[in-house]
Design a protein around this motif. Sequence first.
Motif, short mmCIF file in Angstrom:
data_model
loop_
_atom_site.label_atom_id
_atom_site.label_comp_id
_atom_site.label_asym_id
_atom_site.label_seq_id
_atom_site.Cartn_x
_atom_site.Cartn_y
_atom_site.Cartn_z
N VAL A 85 0.85 -1.18 0.00
CA VAL A 85 0.00 0.00 0.00
C VAL A 85 0.89 1.23 0.00
O VAL A 85 1.68 1.45 0.92
N GLU A 86 0.77 2.05 -1.05
CA GLU A 86 1.62 3.23 -1.24
C GLU A 86 0.76 4.48 -1.32
O GLU A 86 -0.28 4.50 -1.99
N ALA A 87 1.18 5.53 -0.64
CA ALA A 87 0.46 6.81 -0.69
C ALA A 87 0.77 7.53 -1.99
O ALA A 87 1.93 7.81 -2.29
N LEU A 88 -0.25 7.84 -2.77
CA LEU A 88 -0.07 8.62 -4.00
C LEU A 88 -0.01 10.12 -3.71
O LEU A 88 0.44 10.91 -4.53
N GLU A 89 -0.52 10.50 -2.55
CA GLU A 89 -0.51 11.88 -2.09
C GLU A 89 -0.58 11.87 -0.58
O GLU A 89 -0.56 10.79 0.02
N LYS A 90 -0.60 13.01 0.05
CA LYS A 90 -0.74 13.04 1.51
C LYS A 90 -2.06 12.37 1.90
O LYS A 90 -3.10 12.68 1.32
N VAL A 91 -1.99 11.46 2.85
CA VAL A 91 -3.20 10.71 3.21
C VAL A 91 -3.41 10.72 4.73
O VAL A 91 -2.46 10.87 5.50
N THR A 92 -4.66 10.57 5.10
CA THR A 92 -5.03 10.35 6.49
C THR A 92 -5.81 9.05 6.56
O THR A 92 -6.80 8.87 5.84
N LEU A 93 -5.34 8.13 7.39
CA LEU A 93 -5.99 6.83 7.56
C LEU A 93 -6.59 6.72 8.95
O LEU A 93 -6.07 7.27 9.92
#
Length: 218
Positions: A85-93
Amino acid sequence: MKTKLSSINLLTELRKPENSAFLAEFTSVNHTKNKLIYSPGHKQDLVFIVKKGRLRLYLAVEDKEFSLAILEPGDIYPTHTRAHVEALEKVTLMVMPTAKLHAYMATHPALSRTIIRILGDLLNQTFSIIDSLVFKDIKQRLADFFIYETRQNGIKDKKGTIVKLDLTTTQLAAIVGASRQTVSTIVSAMLKDGVLEKQHRNKYRIPNIDLFRNYAQI
């Protein structure tokens, strides 16, 4: 090539009054763009829901990567799988131990059915990816991706439909299962032949969707 995991937004379900207390038990975690967040064999058995941003879900076999889906807000996925699982942009999980989620699902059948439907969509998506890799060439897979993104996020103007990908050429190549050079060459040909127009960085216009689709089949 369809990339979104599911049409169901789990956040909408969790924000219902009957699930508000459970929603508060998730831990919110932020990650930076391009970060590899989870890999096979992750030490913690967790599930996460995407609250903000987009992630790429993919398999890695030797030196090749096979994208399964783009995870978007409302999608859910576990950490204990064979996928990266790779972040394509800034993410909040929103993160929670899998056991706690299972316990809640056991006493809340409506939410349980929603989650099962999302996971069913993932299985269907996986078979679609396999079918695309086996039966379609790279140009068709790339065109399918552009068309899908145009339908999901495109903005129509007088000259066609504009879509912003927010992906590097390397990321786009990984999604369609090709090399960076191959994708760059195909996109350049599309631009030269006029079926695709570049507006700004990562922003394109497709003047005619039907012409664009037919071009990919030549």
